[in-house]
Design a protein around this motif. Structure first.
Motif, PDB file in Angstrom:
ATOM      1  N   ASN A  75      -2.781  16.906 -17.185  1.00 46.99           N
ATOM      2  CA  ASN A  75      -3.034  15.494 -16.924  1.00 46.99           C
ATOM      3  C   ASN A  75      -2.045  14.541 -17.581  1.00 46.99           C
ATOM      4  O   ASN A  75      -2.010  13.362 -17.230  1.00 46.99           O
ATOM      5  CB  ASN A  75      -4.446  15.114 -17.387  1.00 46.99           C
ATOM      6  N   ASP A  76      -1.271  15.000 -18.565  1.00 46.91           N
ATOM      7  CA  ASP A  76      -0.389  14.122 -19.321  1.00 46.91           C
ATOM      8  C   ASP A  76       1.063  14.297 -18.882  1.00 46.91           C
ATOM      9  O   ASP A  76       1.574  15.424 -18.820  1.00 46.91           O
ATOM     10  CB  ASP A  76      -0.489  14.413 -20.820  1.00 46.91           C
ATOM     11  N   VAL A  77       1.706  13.171 -18.590  1.00 43.46           N
ATOM     12  CA  VAL A  77       3.123  13.155 -18.220  1.00 43.46           C
ATOM     13  C   VAL A  77       3.873  12.300 -19.224  1.00 43.46           C
ATOM     14  O   VAL A  77       3.444  11.178 -19.544  1.00 43.46           O
ATOM     15  CB  VAL A  77       3.325  12.605 -16.795  1.00 43.46           C
ATOM     16  N   VAL A  78       4.980  12.825 -19.739  1.00 44.36           N
ATOM     17  CA  VAL A  78       5.794  12.122 -20.724  1.00 44.36           C
ATOM     18  C   VAL A  78       6.963  11.450 -20.017  1.00 44.36           C
ATOM     19  O   VAL A  78       7.690  12.090 -19.244  1.00 44.36           O
ATOM     20  CB  VAL A  78       6.316  13.093 -21.809  1.00 44.36           C
ATOM     21  N   TYR A  79       7.134  10.163 -20.284  1.00 44.41           N
ATOM     22  CA  TYR A  79       8.268   9.394 -19.761  1.00 44.41           C
ATOM     23  C   TYR A  79       9.443   9.660 -20.694  1.00 44.41           C
ATOM     24  O   TYR A  79       9.549   9.089 -21.766  1.00 44.41           O
ATOM     25  CB  TYR A  79       7.896   7.915 -19.737  1.00 44.41           C
ATOM     26  N   SER A  98       0.868  -1.180   0.000  1.00 48.86           N
ATOM     27  CA  SER A  98       0.000   0.000   0.000  1.00 48.86           C
ATOM     28  C   SER A  98       0.906   1.232   0.000  1.00 48.86           C
ATOM     29  O   SER A  98       1.727   1.408   0.898  1.00 48.86           O
ATOM     30  CB  SER A  98      -0.919  -0.007   1.214  1.00 48.86           C
ATOM     31  N   ILE A  99       0.748   2.065  -1.022  1.00 48.38           N
ATOM     32  CA  ILE A  99       1.642   3.200  -1.238  1.00 48.38           C
ATOM     33  C   ILE A  99       0.806   4.460  -1.432  1.00 48.38           C
ATOM     34  O   ILE A  99      -0.064   4.511  -2.308  1.00 48.38           O
ATOM     35  CB  ILE A  99       2.531   2.991  -2.477  1.00 48.38           C
ATOM     36  N   GLY A 100       1.070   5.464  -0.620  1.00 48.42           N
ATOM     37  CA  GLY A 100       0.458   6.769  -0.810  1.00 48.42           C
ATOM     38  C   GLY A 100       1.470   7.721  -1.420  1.00 48.42           C
ATOM     39  O   GLY A 100       2.654   7.682  -1.065  1.00 48.42           O
ATOM     40  N   ILE A 101       1.024   8.563  -2.344  1.00 51.13           N
ATOM     41  CA  ILE A 101       1.905   9.531  -2.990  1.00 51.13           C
ATOM     42  C   ILE A 101       1.406  10.930  -2.668  1.00 51.13           C
ATOM     43  O   ILE A 101       0.238  11.256  -2.898  1.00 51.13           O
ATOM     44  CB  ILE A 101       1.961   9.329  -4.514  1.00 51.13           C
ATOM     45  N   LEU A 102       2.303  11.749  -2.148  1.00 49.93           N
ATOM     46  CA  LEU A 102       1.992  13.138  -1.827  1.00 49.93           C
ATOM     47  C   LEU A 102       2.831  14.024  -2.740  1.00 49.93           C
ATOM     48  O   LEU A 102       4.044  14.116  -2.587  1.00 49.93           O
ATOM     49  CB  LEU A 102       2.304  13.414  -0.359  1.00 49.93           C
ATOM     50  N   GLY A 103       2.176  14.638  -3.718  1.00 42.98           N
ATOM     51  CA  GLY A 103       2.870  15.460  -4.694  1.00 42.98           C
ATOM     52  C   GLY A 103       2.875  14.784  -6.048  1.00 42.98           C
ATOM     53  O   GLY A 103       3.901  14.277  -6.503  1.00 42.98           O
ATOM     54  N   LEU A 104       1.708  14.753  -6.717  1.00 34.87           N
ATOM     55  CA  LEU A 104       1.581  13.980  -7.953  1.00 34.87           C
ATOM     56  C   LEU A 104       1.934  14.848  -9.168  1.00 34.87           C
ATOM     57  O   LEU A 104       1.094  15.118 -10.022  1.00 34.87           O
ATOM     58  CB  LEU A 104       0.178  13.395  -8.084  1.00 34.87           C
ATOM     59  N   GLY A 105       3.193  15.287  -9.218  1.00 35.49           N
ATOM     60  CA  GLY A 105       3.702  15.960 -10.401  1.00 35.49           C
ATOM     61  C   GLY A 105       4.220  14.945 -11.392  1.00 35.49           C
ATOM     62  O   GLY A 105       3.774  13.792 -11.429  1.00 35.49           O
ATOM     63  N   ALA A 106       5.224  15.346 -12.185  1.00 35.09           N
ATOM     64  CA  ALA A 106       5.736  14.452 -13.220  1.00 35.09           C
ATOM     65  C   ALA A 106       6.372  13.205 -12.619  1.00 35.09           C
ATOM     66  O   ALA A 106       6.057  12.078 -13.013  1.00 35.09           O
ATOM     67  CB  ALA A 106       6.738  15.200 -14.089  1.00 35.09           C
ATOM     68  N   LEU A 107       7.264  13.391 -11.643  1.00 39.74           N
ATOM     69  CA  LEU A 107       7.939  12.232 -11.064  1.00 39.74           C
ATOM     70  C   LEU A 107       6.962  11.369 -10.269  1.00 39.74           C
ATOM     71  O   LEU A 107       7.005  10.139 -10.355  1.00 39.74           O
ATOM     72  CB  LEU A 107       9.093  12.678 -10.175  1.00 39.74           C
ATOM     73  N   GLY A 108       6.074  11.992  -9.500  1.00 41.86           N
ATOM     74  CA  GLY A 108       5.092  11.232  -8.747  1.00 41.86           C
ATOM     75  C   GLY A 108       4.202  10.400  -9.649  1.00 41.86           C
ATOM     76  O   GLY A 108       3.885   9.249  -9.339  1.00 41.86           O
ATOM     77  N   THR A 109       3.801  10.965 -10.788  1.00 43.01           N
ATOM     78  CA  THR A 109       2.981  10.225 -11.745  1.00 43.01           C
ATOM     79  C   THR A 109       3.752   9.052 -12.334  1.00 43.01           C
ATOM     80  O   THR A 109       3.218   7.940 -12.472  1.00 43.01           O
ATOM     81  CB  THR A 109       2.506  11.154 -12.871  1.00 43.01           C
ATOM     82  N   LEU A 110       5.009   9.289 -12.686  1.00 45.01           N
ATOM     83  CA  LEU A 110       5.826   8.213 -13.239  1.00 45.01           C
ATOM     84  C   LEU A 110       5.985   7.073 -12.241  1.00 45.01           C
ATOM     85  O   LEU A 110       5.878   5.896 -12.602  1.00 45.01           O
ATOM     86  CB  LEU A 110       7.195   8.754 -13.657  1.00 45.01           C
ATOM     87  N   MET A 111       6.227   7.409 -10.974  1.00 39.63           N
ATOM     88  CA  MET A 111       6.386   6.356  -9.973  1.00 39.63           C
ATOM     89  C   MET A 111       5.056   5.614  -9.766  1.00 39.63           C
ATOM     90  O   MET A 111       5.046   4.389  -9.589  1.00 39.63           O
ATOM     91  CB  MET A 111       6.893   6.941  -8.659  1.00 39.63           C
ATOM     92  N   ALA A 112       3.942   6.335  -9.803  1.00 49.52           N
ATOM     93  CA  ALA A 112       2.637   5.668  -9.684  1.00 49.52           C
ATOM     94  C   ALA A 112       2.434   4.681 -10.826  1.00 49.52           C
ATOM     95  O   ALA A 112       1.856   3.598 -10.640  1.00 49.52           O
ATOM     96  CB  ALA A 112       1.526   6.715  -9.676  1.00 49.52           C
TER      97      ALA A 112
END
Length: 300
Positions: A141-145, A16-30
């Motif tokens: 809403n879109d993050v580029v890897y 169970s993982i919570g993410i605080l700060g869903l920017g580009a890196l947070g989205t990629l890790m999610a």
């Protein structure tokens, strides 16, 4: 020390993982952690939708809002300056969180969080992480890897009697190392050279090497920072000038995060990069004139 590299992930374990700060890196890790039970901590309490754009595909991500469930990991990917203000509202829920990991640029916030946690009852373990993964927001809403890299993770403080079973409970796409503070200092040295110079000259990383005046400035700044590291007895596993030039060349088409912030008229993280080094230098009566001049020129 990298003896325990590779003891990273038990694929049979759902975390169970919570993410605080869903920017580009947070989205990629999610996206990397999509096989885990991944949630977002958001102010409005609503699910969050993102798209992760890779070279071959576009994946839809929907992250539920954290409803105070028990968490194996709370991952902080906010800007360094926002760290304490982001986590202090969670004080009454800390007993539900086993580990907090700071996955951010810069230094200084780690000690601040450790000090704050020391005042809390039933505080989670504090872990640190550093990533060379590349990602940027194309729109809201879109993050580029943008580039595959490695995410290292380890405890804020190591102890001889700590449970090594924790190393098998890491999120996927992370690798345990026992010397994260050293690793963060290594990354800090590179960021303290490349980030402010790309912001000053409004240039991509590669231009710092191709342009003769920029390259000379890079060399002067890197030599000054390497001198501070030697004075403080902080390790550097390579010659900083050579390494900074190699990384600038290898990431020639990239815009540093500091340049992106400047172009978007956002506050930069330089107070936690060069500013942190200046504070360390001042504490020990050591001069960093090139570093100080850069901070003045960039308005920090």
């Amino acid at each position: 020390m990298t003896a325990r590299l590779g003891r990273a992930y038990n694929p049979a374990m759902t975390l169970s993982i919570g993410i605080l700060g869903l920017g580009a890196l947070g989205t990629l890790m999610a996206w990397h952690w999509r096989d885990h039970d991944c949630m977002v901590i958001s102010k409005d309490g609503k699910p969050v939708f993102r798209q992760l754009v890779t070279a071959n595909n576009t994946d839809q991500l929907q992250l539920a809002h954290w409803q105070n469930e028990n968490l194996d990991w709370l991952v902080i990917t906010t800007k360094a300056a926002d760290t304490l203000s982001a986590i202090t509202p969670l004080a009454e829920h800390l007993h539900r969180i086993k580990r907090i990991v700071l996955l951010q640029n810069g230094m200084g916030q780690q000690e601040a969080v450790a000090n704050w946690l020391s005042t809390q009852s039933k505080a989670p373990e504090l872990w640190l992480a550093s990533s060379t993964e590349g990602a940027y927001r194309q729109n809201h809403n879109d993050v580029v890897y943008a580039g595959q890299g490695q995410t290292l993770i380890g405890r804020y403080q190591e102890g001889p009697d700590q449970d090594t079973q924790d190393h098998d409970c890491l999120p996927s796409n992370t690798v345990y190392v026992p010397d994260m503070l050293d690793r963060l200092r290594h990354k800090l040295a590179i960021n303290a050279v490349i980030n402010p110079l790309t912001a000053l000259y409004r240039c991509h990383n590669g231009e710092l090497v191709r342009h003769s005046d920029y390259r000379q400035h890079l060399q002067r700044l890197a030599a000054e920072i390497a001198g501070l590291y030697a004075f403080l007895n902080w390790s550097l596993p390579w010659d900083l000038i050579t390494q900074a030039e190699q990384i600038a060349t290898a990431t020639a088409a990239n815009q540093s995060s500091t340049l992106q912030d400047v172009l978007q008229q956002r506050p930069t993280e330089l107070p936690y990069i060069n500013g942190y080094l200046l504070a360390q230098a001042e504490q020990h009566g050591y001069a960093l004139p090139h570093c100080a001049e850069l901070m003045t020129q960039l308005g920090n």
